[in-house]
Design a protein around this motif. Structure first.
Motif, mmCIF file in Angstrom:
data_model
loop_
_atom_site.group_PDB
_atom_site.id
_atom_site.type_symbol
_atom_site.label_atom_id
_atom_site.label_comp_id
_atom_site.label_asym_id
_atom_site.label_seq_id
_atom_site.Cartn_x
_atom_site.Cartn_y
_atom_site.Cartn_z
ATOM 1 N N ARG A 122 -5.309 -48.792 -12.797
ATOM 2 C CA ARG A 122 -6.672 -48.265 -12.623
ATOM 3 C C ARG A 122 -7.013 -48.361 -11.139
ATOM 4 O O ARG A 122 -6.473 -49.196 -10.432
ATOM 5 C CB ARG A 122 -7.669 -49.122 -13.400
ATOM 6 N N VAL A 155 -8.777 -49.570 -7.853
ATOM 7 C CA VAL A 155 -9.387 -50.850 -7.486
ATOM 8 C C VAL A 155 -10.505 -50.563 -6.494
ATOM 9 O O VAL A 155 -10.244 -50.247 -5.335
ATOM 10 C CB VAL A 155 -8.353 -51.802 -6.867
ATOM 11 N N GLU A 156 -11.735 -50.669 -6.967
ATOM 12 C CA GLU A 156 -12.882 -50.489 -6.079
ATOM 13 C C GLU A 156 -13.947 -51.552 -6.313
ATOM 14 O O GLU A 156 -14.909 -51.641 -5.572
ATOM 15 C CB GLU A 156 -13.466 -49.083 -6.224
ATOM 16 N N ASP A 157 -13.756 -52.376 -7.332
ATOM 17 C CA ASP A 157 -14.675 -53.467 -7.623
ATOM 18 C C ASP A 157 -14.630 -54.471 -6.465
ATOM 19 O O ASP A 157 -13.547 -54.961 -6.123
ATOM 20 C CB ASP A 157 -14.248 -54.124 -8.942
ATOM 21 N N PRO A 158 -15.759 -54.771 -5.824
ATOM 22 C CA PRO A 158 -15.753 -55.650 -4.641
ATOM 23 C C PRO A 158 -15.119 -57.022 -4.895
ATOM 24 O O PRO A 158 -14.438 -57.554 -4.019
ATOM 25 C CB PRO A 158 -17.237 -55.809 -4.299
ATOM 26 N N ARG A 159 -15.322 -57.573 -6.083
ATOM 27 C CA ARG A 159 -14.755 -58.892 -6.380
ATOM 28 C C ARG A 159 -13.224 -58.843 -6.450
ATOM 29 O O ARG A 159 -12.537 -59.706 -5.909
ATOM 30 C CB ARG A 159 -15.337 -59.418 -7.693
ATOM 31 N N THR A 160 -12.697 -57.802 -7.101
ATOM 32 C CA THR A 160 -11.240 -57.659 -7.199
ATOM 33 C C THR A 160 -10.641 -57.370 -5.832
ATOM 34 O O THR A 160 -9.600 -57.930 -5.468
ATOM 35 C CB THR A 160 -10.879 -56.533 -8.194
ATOM 36 N N THR A 217 -7.845 -47.090 -4.115
ATOM 37 C CA THR A 217 -7.422 -48.484 -3.918
ATOM 38 C C THR A 217 -7.120 -48.767 -2.451
ATOM 39 O O THR A 217 -7.588 -49.776 -1.902
ATOM 40 C CB THR A 217 -6.187 -48.784 -4.784
ATOM 41 N N SER A 246 -10.326 -48.874 -0.458
ATOM 42 C CA SER A 246 -11.076 -50.111 -0.721
ATOM 43 C C SER A 246 -10.440 -51.298 -0.016
ATOM 44 O O SER A 246 -11.139 -52.144 0.541
ATOM 45 C CB SER A 246 -11.140 -50.379 -2.228
ATOM 46 N N VAL A 249 -9.841 -55.077 -14.730
ATOM 47 C CA VAL A 249 -11.060 -54.411 -14.245
ATOM 48 C C VAL A 249 -11.534 -53.417 -15.281
ATOM 49 O O VAL A 249 -10.773 -52.944 -16.105
ATOM 50 C CB VAL A 249 -10.818 -53.702 -12.892
#
Length: 197
Positions: free
Chosen positions: A69, A71-76, A128, A131, A197
């Motif tokens: 998937r 990866v754009e989630d700030p935590r990940t 990804t 990011s 995620v």
């Protein structure tokens, strides 16, 4: 294969065919032979190599990030950036490679229509890598095989990763990724981190 298994394998193939010829004549013998041939081909096709995945250790840290998937989630992104940076007594990763499997459906595979899957994998890579770049991590990007385990195995042959990071959806959304994560944990000779995620 153990040496004692070969005679048993030959007997398992030859005995039913010979018995078919003796009991039912040539028609039955040929029919049994065809069934045995189909059974041998089916068993061979279903076999997968189960050896350890990993290359000989070379100096330096190389991070392989496998994204099913984007990866754009700030935590990940922050967690992956922390892995790439010097942490816990480790040096910073000298290179980072992001790999996106080109995941296809059965019908797409059957029709050899892989373009849509490759495009989706490339979009995952663009998101990804952008990011990660925003978080200060420079990464190279590649599209891999549709099967996550096969993609990792293929890539480790040319990119001797010292750590692998797997980014997938949860087990309910993506059961294939769950199976792949379990197999990678079992077969990888390098550490595996997984982010859902």
């Amino acid at each position: 294969m153990a040496p004692w298994k070969l005679p048993l394998l030959v007997a398992a193939i030859a005995v039913p065919i010979a018995a078919g010829f003796v009991v039912g004549g040539p028609g039955v013998g040929v029919g049994v032979g065809a069934l045995v041939a189909v059974a041998v081909v089916m068993v061979a096709v279903r076999q997968r190599p189960r050896g350890t995945i990993g290359a000989a250790a070379r100096p330096g840290r190389r991070l392989l990030i496998v994204v099913a998937r984007p990866v754009e989630d700030p935590r990940t992104v922050a967690s992956i950036a922390a892995l790439a940076d010097a942490t816990d007594g480790h040096r910073a990763a000298e290179s980072v490679l992001v790999l996106a499997p080109a995941r296809t459906s059965f019908l797409d595979r059957w029709a050899s229509d892989l373009e849509q899957a490759r495009r989706a994998a490339q979009e995952n890579l663009v998101v990804t890598v952008a990011s990660l770049a925003k978080a200060g991590v420079e990464a190279e990007a590649r599209v891999g095989d549709e099967d996550i385990v096969q993609a990792v195995e293929d890539q480790i042959g040319s990119y001797p990763a010292t750590e692998v990071v797997l980014v997938t959806a949860d087990a309910e959304t993506d059961p294939d990724a769950e199976r792949a994560a379990a197999e990678l944990r079992e077969r990888l000779s390098v550490p595996l981190d997984r982010f859902v995620v």
